[in-house]
Design a protein around this motif. Structure first.
Motif, PDB file in Angstrom:
ATOM      1  N   THR A 133       0.826  -1.210   0.000  1.00 36.15           N
ATOM      2  CA  THR A 133       0.000   0.000   0.000  1.00 36.15           C
ATOM      3  C   THR A 133       0.859   1.259   0.000  1.00 36.15           C
ATOM      4  N   PHE A 134       1.814   1.320   0.912  1.00 40.02           N
ATOM      5  CA  PHE A 134       2.720   2.475   0.995  1.00 40.02           C
ATOM      6  C   PHE A 134       4.147   1.945   0.993  1.00 40.02           C
ATOM      7  N   LEU A 135       4.950   2.446   0.078  1.00 39.05           N
ATOM      8  CA  LEU A 135       6.313   1.935  -0.024  1.00 39.05           C
ATOM      9  C   LEU A 135       7.121   2.266   1.224  1.00 39.05           C
ATOM     10  N   ASP A 136       7.943   1.309   1.672  1.00 38.51           N
ATOM     11  CA  ASP A 136       8.882   1.591   2.756  1.00 38.51           C
ATOM     12  C   ASP A 136      10.142   2.229   2.143  1.00 38.51           C
ATOM     13  N   GLU A 137      11.151   2.450   2.968  1.00 42.38           N
ATOM     14  CA  GLU A 137      12.356   3.151   2.485  1.00 42.38           C
ATOM     15  C   GLU A 137      13.015   2.413   1.330  1.00 42.38           C
ATOM     16  N   ASN A 138      13.129   1.081   1.457  1.00 41.57           N
ATOM     17  CA  ASN A 138      13.741   0.311   0.373  1.00 41.57           C
ATOM     18  C   ASN A 138      12.905   0.387  -0.907  1.00 41.57           C
ATOM     19  N   GLY A 139      11.603   0.321  -0.745  1.00 37.63           N
ATOM     20  CA  GLY A 139      10.724   0.422  -1.906  1.00 37.63           C
ATOM     21  C   GLY A 139      10.889   1.766  -2.605  1.00 37.63           C
ATOM     22  N   LYS A 140      11.019   2.816  -1.801  1.00 35.48           N
ATOM     23  CA  LYS A 140      11.204   4.155  -2.385  1.00 35.48           C
ATOM     24  C   LYS A 140      12.546   4.261  -3.106  1.00 35.48           C
ATOM     25  N   LYS A 141      13.570   3.629  -2.528  1.00 36.29           N
ATOM     26  CA  LYS A 141      14.882   3.642  -3.200  1.00 36.29           C
ATOM     27  C   LYS A 141      14.787   2.955  -4.563  1.00 36.29           C
ATOM     28  N   LEU A 142      14.133   1.798  -4.582  1.00 37.80           N
ATOM     29  CA  LEU A 142      13.991   1.063  -5.839  1.00 37.80           C
ATOM     30  C   LEU A 142      13.198   1.878  -6.864  1.00 37.80           C
ATOM     31  N   ALA A 143      12.134   2.517  -6.394  1.00 33.42           N
ATOM     32  CA  ALA A 143      11.338   3.363  -7.305  1.00 33.42           C
ATOM     33  C   ALA A 143      12.197   4.505  -7.843  1.00 33.42           C
ATOM     34  N   GLY A 144      13.059   5.040  -6.985  1.00 31.41           N
ATOM     35  CA  GLY A 144      13.948   6.128  -7.419  1.00 31.41           C
ATOM     36  C   GLY A 144      14.917   5.666  -8.495  1.00 31.41           C
ATOM     37  N   PHE A 145      15.501   4.476  -8.303  1.00 34.66           N
ATOM     38  CA  PHE A 145      16.423   3.931  -9.314  1.00 34.66           C
ATOM     39  C   PHE A 145      15.694   3.732 -10.645  1.00 34.66           C
ATOM     40  N   LEU A 146      14.495   3.178 -10.536  1.00 34.92           N
ATOM     41  CA  LEU A 146      13.721   2.916 -11.752  1.00 34.92           C
ATOM     42  C   LEU A 146      13.361   4.237 -12.444  1.00 34.92           C
ATOM     43  N   ALA A 147      12.980   5.215 -11.656  1.00 38.47           N
ATOM     44  CA  ALA A 147      12.609   6.525 -12.219  1.00 38.47           C
ATOM     45  C   ALA A 147      13.792   7.153 -12.960  1.00 38.47           C
ATOM     46  N   GLU A 148      14.988   7.023 -12.388  1.00 34.37           N
ATOM     47  CA  GLU A 148      16.169   7.604 -13.052  1.00 34.37           C
ATOM     48  C   GLU A 148      16.406   6.949 -14.411  1.00 34.37           C
ATOM     49  N   ARG A 149      16.241   5.642 -14.457  1.00 33.14           N
ATOM     50  CA  ARG A 149      16.429   4.939 -15.745  1.00 33.14           C
ATOM     51  C   ARG A 149      15.400   5.402 -16.776  1.00 33.14           C
ATOM     52  N   ILE A 150      14.174   5.540 -16.315  1.00 38.30           N
ATOM     53  CA  ILE A 150      13.122   5.975 -17.241  1.00 38.30           C
ATOM     54  C   ILE A 150      13.428   7.395 -17.735  1.00 38.30           C
ATOM     55  N   ALA A 151      13.850   8.240 -16.824  1.00 38.38           N
ATOM     56  CA  ALA A 151      14.156   9.633 -17.192  1.00 38.38           C
ATOM     57  C   ALA A 151      15.283   9.696 -18.226  1.00 38.38           C
ATOM     58  N   LEU A 152      16.308   8.878 -18.031  1.00 40.36           N
ATOM     59  CA  LEU A 152      17.416   8.853 -19.002  1.00 40.36           C
ATOM     60  C   LEU A 152      16.931   8.361 -20.363  1.00 40.36           C
ATOM     61  N   LYS A 153      16.067   7.392 -20.333  1.00 38.62           N
ATOM     62  CA  LYS A 153      15.511   6.890 -21.604  1.00 38.62           C
ATOM     63  C   LYS A 153      14.706   7.983 -22.305  1.00 38.62           C
ATOM     64  N   ILE A 154      13.984   8.749 -21.527  1.00 39.19           N
ATOM     65  CA  ILE A 154      13.221   9.857 -22.123  1.00 39.19           C
ATOM     66  C   ILE A 154      14.170  10.852 -22.791  1.00 39.19           C
ATOM     67  N   ASP A 155      15.277  11.130 -22.125  1.00 43.88           N
ATOM     68  CA  ASP A 155      16.262  12.042 -22.721  1.00 43.88           C
ATOM     69  C   ASP A 155      16.760  11.498 -24.062  1.00 43.88           C
ATOM     70  N   ASP A 156      17.068  10.205 -24.098  1.00 44.07           N
ATOM     71  CA  ASP A 156      17.521   9.584 -25.350  1.00 44.07           C
ATOM     72  C   ASP A 156      16.457   9.713 -26.435  1.00 44.07           C
ATOM     73  N   LEU A 157      15.228   9.424 -26.055  1.00 43.27           N
ATOM     74  CA  LEU A 157      14.143   9.469 -27.044  1.00 43.27           C
ATOM     75  C   LEU A 157      13.920  10.888 -27.547  1.00 43.27           C
ATOM     76  N   MET A 158      14.061  11.853 -26.650  1.00 44.95           N
ATOM     77  CA  MET A 158      13.888  13.256 -27.054  1.00 44.95           C
ATOM     78  C   MET A 158      14.979  13.651 -28.057  1.00 44.95           C
TER      79      MET A 158
END
Lengths: 143, 136
Positions: free
Chosen positions: B105-130
């Motif tokens: 339901t609510f991410l704990d600290e580790n879950g938030k870290k993992l989401a952050g790593f995933l978000a960074e990868r997605i953001a970099l991919k967006i930069d490439d696509l742009m």
């Protein structure tokens, strides 16, 4: 030996609007805290995109659809592929009925948003209890 | 192809993977690449909503799935959408086995870290696509 009967609570999970977040959190509150012994869920896209096994979900369980908006993806999906829902709850309708504003953030509910999600969760529990008290579902299932 | 890139999470509600994919998506569209990326409800796409199908056909899409069932990727493709990339939260968990997380339901600290790593990868991919889009 008997096991508690299960009711399927299927949330729309809609990411693009805050009502989807409320429906998702309310559903999780029911699953984890309010009626953990009597509820199960399935990811709506998996139910929709899945094969016969996933589609059988609503054939095995009486289901409550919890939708964020009037498009009612959860209710429509269940009724299209698996049969009638036992109950349909629409967060947007409840907010209007209660005269409550939409929570601000779809990403993370603030205190007021959590109060709204808790109220929606209570509505789901009322629906669950009504199903059991109606006699449509036995209190326990022989296994 | 112009306009924001659509980042579409799996909508998973049964396991922590779905919560991570959703949090990563919000992180990207509301913080990291606000204005360059947007999201939509996967359920609407799967239900065949006309407006939603039109959006995935006219915008590049990134699927962010939680588990190997890959509901987001499959449904973008089934709808005739422009799948530009896809990620899976479960792969990230395999790479970071030290970050155990359970809360759905609510991410704990580790879950938030993992989401952050995933978000960074997605953001970099967006930069490439742009960049690719700018060359077209």
């Amino acid at each position: 030996m008997s096991s508690p009967p299960k009711i399927g609570v299927v949330s729309c999970s809609g990411e693009s609007c805050v009502e989807g977040t409320v429906s998702r959190i309310a559903t999780r509150l029911v699953l984890e805290k309010l009626r953990p012994e009597n509820t199960v869920t399935i990811c709506l896209p998996l139910f929709l995109a899945g094969e016969q096994g996933e589609r059988m979900f609503a054939k095995f369980f009486l289901t409550i659809a919890v939708d964020g908006c009037e498009k009612k993806c959860a209710k429509n999906a269940i009724e299209k592929y698996s049969g009638r829902t036992a109950c349909s709850i629409v967060v947007d309708d409840l907010l209007k009925e209660w005269g409550v504003s939409k929570p601000r953030s779809r990403r993370e509910l603030d205190d007021e948003g959590m109060r709204v999600a808790s109220r929606v969760a209570e509505e789901i529990v009322v629906a669950i209890d009504a199903i059991f008290s109606s006699g449509r579902y036995k209190k326990s299932v022989d296994v | 192809m112009t306009g924001p890139i659509l980042v579409i999470p799996c909508s998973g509600i049964g396991k922590v993977f779905g919560t991570i994919s959703r949090e990563a998506t919000y992180w990207v569209v509301e913080d990291l690449r606000e204005g360059k990326a947007d999201t939509l409800c996967l359920s609407l796409l799967v239900m065949g909503d006309d407006d939603t199908r039109r959006l995935v056909k006219t915008h590049r899409c990134i699927a962010v799935d939680g588990c190997p069932a890959e509901c987001a990727r499959k449904n973008i493709e089934l709808s005739g959408g422009q799948l530009a990339a896809n990620f899976r939260a479960v792969d990230l968990l395999r790479e970071h086995k030290d970050l155990k997380t359970q809360n759905v339901t609510f991410l704990d600290e580790n879950g938030k870290k993992l989401a952050g790593f995933l978000a960074e990868r997605i953001a970099l991919k967006i930069d490439d696509l742009m960049k690719e889009g700018a060359k077209l």
